[in-house]
Design an enzyme around this catalytic site. Structure first.
Site, mmCIF file in Angstrom:
data_model
loop_
_atom_site.group_PDB
_atom_site.id
_atom_site.type_symbol
_atom_site.label_atom_id
_atom_site.label_comp_id
_atom_site.label_asym_id
_atom_site.label_seq_id
_atom_site.Cartn_x
_atom_site.Cartn_y
_atom_site.Cartn_z
ATOM 1 N N TYR A 125 0.000 35.049 -37.472
ATOM 2 C CA TYR A 125 -0.348 36.189 -36.858
ATOM 3 C C TYR A 125 0.474 37.014 -35.672
ATOM 4 O O TYR A 125 -0.254 38.084 -35.233
ATOM 5 C CB TYR A 125 -2.054 36.211 -36.468
ATOM 6 C CG TYR A 125 -2.604 35.988 -37.754
ATOM 7 C CD1 TYR A 125 -2.575 34.973 -38.646
ATOM 8 C CD2 TYR A 125 -3.746 37.124 -37.947
ATOM 9 C CE1 TYR A 125 -3.580 34.726 -39.678
ATOM 10 C CE2 TYR A 125 -4.549 36.847 -39.041
ATOM 11 C CZ TYR A 125 -4.528 35.699 -39.962
ATOM 12 O OH TYR A 125 -5.194 35.563 -40.815
ATOM 13 N N LYS A 192 -0.954 21.232 -41.468
ATOM 14 C CA LYS A 192 -0.134 20.913 -42.571
ATOM 15 C C LYS A 192 1.187 20.452 -41.905
ATOM 16 O O LYS A 192 2.294 20.884 -42.475
ATOM 17 C CB LYS A 192 0.165 22.194 -43.436
ATOM 18 C CG LYS A 192 0.900 21.975 -44.736
ATOM 19 C CD LYS A 192 0.011 21.596 -45.827
ATOM 20 C CE LYS A 192 0.680 21.234 -47.161
ATOM 21 N NZ LYS A 192 -0.354 20.565 -48.068
ATOM 22 N N ASP A 225 -5.469 21.239 -46.722
ATOM 23 C CA ASP A 225 -5.731 21.284 -48.217
ATOM 24 C C ASP A 225 -6.973 20.374 -48.503
ATOM 25 O O ASP A 225 -8.130 20.587 -49.125
ATOM 26 C CB ASP A 225 -4.684 21.313 -49.166
ATOM 27 C CG ASP A 225 -3.765 20.538 -48.841
ATOM 28 O OD1 ASP A 225 -3.618 19.892 -47.669
ATOM 29 O OD2 ASP A 225 -2.720 20.057 -49.626
ATOM 30 N N ASP A 249 -8.470 31.156 -40.365
ATOM 31 C CA ASP A 249 -8.760 32.286 -40.952
ATOM 32 C C ASP A 249 -9.495 32.011 -42.334
ATOM 33 O O ASP A 249 -10.543 32.489 -42.870
ATOM 34 C CB ASP A 249 -7.815 33.467 -41.127
ATOM 35 C CG ASP A 249 -7.987 34.782 -41.607
ATOM 36 O OD1 ASP A 249 -9.250 35.156 -41.754
ATOM 37 O OD2 ASP A 249 -7.140 35.384 -41.937
#
Ligand code: NAD
Length: 366
Positions: A125, A192, A225, A249
């Site tokens: 972002y 991640k 995930d 988000d």
């Protein structure tokens, strides 16, 4: 009782309607506000040549607290998101999004109660992007291909994902402080790191260091995930989730879906300069002016604002009043009904009337 100066940014689309409903309820709590109404977004471009005029930022800096409606970002127009720009300009680095199931809402299950703390200023972002086909994109592709010794396809566009030690440190410290102040017992860092070792890996390494300094709060981490699956299967095992910007988000919308939709998902953007309270959802342009959408996400953001202002009993009363309206299920908007076209659903302003009626019915705290 002290009056609170608050910047009110109604926004566009459904923003003005849901903000109006929320202001009516906030005022019915008995807490007094001096609203400093400011326009931002497309309407401001006409008058001031920019969607985010300096005087809007100045107002928030002066008042230190703002209640904001959503603002439309036209896709691909070069119009930078006012929402992201506002957070960056005021360095509102923490976005707090509670996921709480209210009885009677279309919850995935009724015992949900966790909080997402999303880093709000960096990650993908940061707004550092290079358009496919431009000389700058080509230059960067050549540089990266040389440095990384890996080929990037020449017809690629590029978005840069910076994650810093300092940015991570303050968001993780915020998450631990938040947990402590709100009687929560565990912080889970979401990442991640197995794939992005120098961004998410850094985030995880810094989070572990901060955790060592906060031994009174439990700490663990989850790959994003797996986190999504765990939240659906075992949400009770999670308490405060500390996320880099993009995962925060996405998980926020997952969380919103688990508690009956965007109409019930509030948020607070918090930084050293102050705080801006706004719903997770956007401006829902197709419903503009229809007195249709659910104002409760902004109302619940208003509850968070009352807590930030240390108006705790008013916050408790307002949250209870909203919860009662949801539980009774009579004066709720279409999104809280089993069927979207349920003829018994009411409009935005009727929800405010019902919450105010409940507020008056809730006994004053002893
Ligand atoms: P959106 O959240 O505005 O709406 C998506 C759909 O969700 C709506 O069509 C509606 O069906 C439902 N919905 C949203 N809010 C609701 C409510 N309060 N009650 C009932 N149903 C509701 O998402 P979008 O259509 O992707 O975005 C529209 C615009 O808003 C875009 O320009 C986007 O950039 C902007 N946006 C702004 C903010 C912000 O101001 N913070 C946040 C997200 C999106």
């Amino acid at each position: 009782m002290a009056r609170h100066p608050v910047t009110l940014i109604p926004g566009d689309g459904v923003g003005p309607e849901i903000c109006d409903a929320t202001v009516r309820v906030l005022e019915a709590t008995g807490v007094e506000f001096d609203w400093d109404v400011q326009q931002a977004g497309e309407a401001s471009i006409k008058d001031y040549g920019t969607p985010l005029p300096d005087h809007v930022l100045e107002s928030v800096r002066k008042n230190r607290v703002a209640l904001k409606g959503p603002i439309t970002t036209p896709i691909g127009s070069g119009f930078r998101s006012v929402n992201v720009a506002l957070r960056q300009a005021l360095d509102l680095y923490a976005l707090v999004r509670p996921v709480k199931a209210y009885k009677g809402a279309r919850n995935l299950r009724d015992d949900l109660d966790f909080v997402i703390v999303r880093e709000n200023t960096e990650d993908i972002y940061a707004g550092i992007e290079f358009e496919q086909g431009t000389p700058d994109a080509q230059h960067l592709i050549d540089e990266i291909s040389t440095l990384a010794k890996k080929k990037i396809r020449p017809d690629s566009g590029l978005s840069i994902k910076p994650i810093s030690i300092s940015g991570t440190q303050r968001i993780v410290e915020f998450a631990f402080d938040y947990a402590r102040r709100n009687n929560r017992h565990k912080v889970t860092a979401v990442h991640k790191a197995n794939i992005m070792k120098h961004t998410d890996g850094l985030f995880l390494a810094v989070a572990r260091k901060v955790a060592e300094k906060n031994p009174d709060i439990e700490f663990e981490d989850r790959i994003v995930d797996n986190m999504c699956m765990q939240l659906v299967l075992r949400p009770k095992e999670y308490d405060v989730l500390c996320c880099p910007n993009l995962y925060g988000d996405i998980i926020s919308d997952l969380g919103a879906g688990m508690i009956g939709g965007l109409g019930l998902a509030p948020g607070a953007n918090i930084g050293g300069a102050g705080a801006v309270f706004e719903a997770t959802h956007g401006s829902a342009p197709k419903y503009t002016g229809m007195n249709k959408v659910n104002p409760m996400a902004v109302m619940l953001s208003g509850v968070m604002m009352l807590r930030y202002l240390e108006e705790t009993s008013a916050a408790d009363a307002m949250e209870k009043a909203i919860a009662n309206v949801i539980a009774l299920g009579e004066n709720v908007t279409y999104d809280l009904k089993e069927k979207r076209d349920d003829p018994t659903s009411v409009g935005t302003s009727q929800v405010a009337d019902a919450v105010i009626a409940q507020l008056k019915a809730v006994p004053e705290p002893a």
